[in-house]
Write a protein that holds these residues in place. Sequence first.
Motif, PDB file in Angstrom:
ATOM      1  N   SER A  32       0.909  -1.108   0.018  1.00 58.12           N
ATOM      2  CA  SER A  32       0.041   0.127  -0.021  1.00 58.12           C
ATOM      3  C   SER A  32       0.814   1.129  -0.010  1.00 58.12           C
ATOM      4  O   SER A  32       2.003   1.175   0.249  1.00 58.12           O
ATOM      5  CB  SER A  32      -0.994   0.147   1.236  1.00 58.12           C
ATOM      6  OG  SER A  32       0.032   0.202   2.380  1.00 58.12           O
ATOM      7  N   LYS A  33       0.297   2.309  -0.220  1.00 52.32           N
ATOM      8  CA  LYS A  33       1.018   3.562  -0.096  1.00 52.32           C
ATOM      9  C   LYS A  33       1.284   4.022   1.103  1.00 52.32           C
ATOM     10  O   LYS A  33       2.431   4.753   1.406  1.00 52.32           O
ATOM     11  CB  LYS A  33       0.144   4.605  -0.549  1.00 52.32           C
ATOM     12  CG  LYS A  33      -0.215   4.569  -2.295  1.00 52.32           C
ATOM     13  CD  LYS A  33      -1.044   5.735  -2.768  1.00 52.32           C
ATOM     14  CE  LYS A  33      -1.163   5.679  -4.254  1.00 52.32           C
ATOM     15  NZ  LYS A  33      -2.185   6.978  -4.663  1.00 52.32           N
ATOM     16  N   LYS A  91       9.472   7.814  -3.769  1.00 54.03           N
ATOM     17  CA  LYS A  91       7.885   7.819  -3.555  1.00 54.03           C
ATOM     18  C   LYS A  91       7.087   6.927  -4.598  1.00 54.03           C
ATOM     19  O   LYS A  91       7.558   6.148  -5.224  1.00 54.03           O
ATOM     20  CB  LYS A  91       7.555   9.296  -3.880  1.00 54.03           C
ATOM     21  CG  LYS A  91       8.027  10.388  -3.176  1.00 54.03           C
ATOM     22  CD  LYS A  91       7.374  11.803  -3.618  1.00 54.03           C
ATOM     23  CE  LYS A  91       7.787  12.917  -2.431  1.00 54.03           C
ATOM     24  NZ  LYS A  91       7.101  14.100  -2.920  1.00 54.03           N
ATOM     25  N   ALA A  92       6.013   6.841  -3.910  1.00 53.74           N
ATOM     26  CA  ALA A  92       4.897   5.862  -4.659  1.00 53.74           C
ATOM     27  C   ALA A  92       4.579   6.231  -5.961  1.00 53.74           C
ATOM     28  O   ALA A  92       4.564   7.474  -6.307  1.00 53.74           O
ATOM     29  CB  ALA A  92       3.643   5.697  -3.731  1.00 53.74           C
ATOM     30  N   GLU A 151      -0.685  -1.362  -6.934  1.00 57.48           N
ATOM     31  CA  GLU A 151      -0.595  -1.054  -5.832  1.00 57.48           C
ATOM     32  C   GLU A 151       0.636  -1.436  -4.828  1.00 57.48           C
ATOM     33  O   GLU A 151       0.762  -2.555  -5.177  1.00 57.48           O
ATOM     34  CB  GLU A 151      -1.844  -1.697  -4.787  1.00 57.48           C
ATOM     35  CG  GLU A 151      -2.387  -1.084  -3.442  1.00 57.48           C
ATOM     36  CD  GLU A 151      -2.576   0.389  -3.396  1.00 57.48           C
ATOM     37  OE1 GLU A 151      -2.624   0.991  -2.330  1.00 57.48           O
ATOM     38  OE2 GLU A 151      -2.996   1.106  -4.554  1.00 57.48           O
ATOM     39  N   PHE A 161       6.447   1.512  -6.236  1.00 62.14           N
ATOM     40  CA  PHE A 161       7.262   3.055  -6.025  1.00 62.14           C
ATOM     41  C   PHE A 161       8.324   3.258  -6.788  1.00 62.14           C
ATOM     42  O   PHE A 161       8.949   2.274  -7.522  1.00 62.14           O
ATOM     43  CB  PHE A 161       7.664   2.920  -4.379  1.00 62.14           C
ATOM     44  CG  PHE A 161       8.596   1.658  -4.088  1.00 62.14           C
ATOM     45  CD1 PHE A 161      10.208   2.232  -4.246  1.00 62.14           C
ATOM     46  CD2 PHE A 161       8.511   0.670  -3.862  1.00 62.14           C
ATOM     47  CE1 PHE A 161      11.107   1.432  -3.828  1.00 62.14           C
ATOM     48  CE2 PHE A 161       9.388  -0.572  -3.492  1.00 62.14           C
ATOM     49  CZ  PHE A 161      10.719  -0.148  -3.558  1.00 62.14           C
TER      50      PHE A 161
END
Length: 272
Positions: free
Chosen positions: A11-12, A35-36, A44, A47
């Motif tokens: 997940s982020k 960063k994502a 999902e 990154f």
Amino acid sequence: QVKGVKGMFTSKLEIARFEGAAIRTVSGIRGQVKKAIKPGQGGEGCFRAGFEDKILLSDIVFLRAWVKVDVPQYYNPVQTLLAARPSKKLEITQLEDEENQDEVGTKGKDDKSGAPEEEKVGWAGMRSVAELRRAEGLAIPVNKDSLYKPIVRTPKVFNPLRVPKAIQAALPFKSKPKDLGKRTTQSLEQKRAVVLEPEEKKAVTLIQQLNTIRHAKARTRQDQQAKRRVLHQKKKVKEAGDRMEHTKEARKKRYILKGQEEKHAKKRRTAD
């Protein structure tokens, strides 16, 4: 280089938690979590990561993270014999008494008071691992996998860049590769023989002689300049030494005169 990595997070939120963390590939290329990836550009948990070198699509990236482990706590209250812990001297005396009693074989017979041993010595808690090892004379176990080892980095060797011929044909001339292979045959300039006329031979010989004379004169001039440079350096060093001595003498005389003037002024003030 910035590359996209997938399969490490789910997940982020996890990616945001590990932003800036150090990552590494199996081949030893180091990197950092950026960063994502925006929705629609990746799945999902994908990154962006920056690496110090080019990585392959098949490289595995791993992150060394620490996991919090809760240590189970044990608490056993003692409601009796809560006396002060015996000192080191008392413990040594007790051990010597027990050894003497074991040698004689009269352990427990000399105790006429009938009081328990804990009441006389005092309550002692469980010994730590260090105390047990010290008492038993055991060494601390060493795990070879936990020792520091020198890091040996093998140089990364990449294949040379090869541009397909179809792409080379579509490129402009300034962007096309200009690397020419080594010639296997001699060129026309190398094959042909140059035959000089008698006048040309004389001219070439004269030019060579003039060049030889000029090089000899230049070499002699350089040697003379080097000798003059050495003499000039020695002269400068001598002048600096003489100047230092003269300055030292002048300073010494000035200090003497100044001291005499202060002495005379002090006498005049005393006389007044």
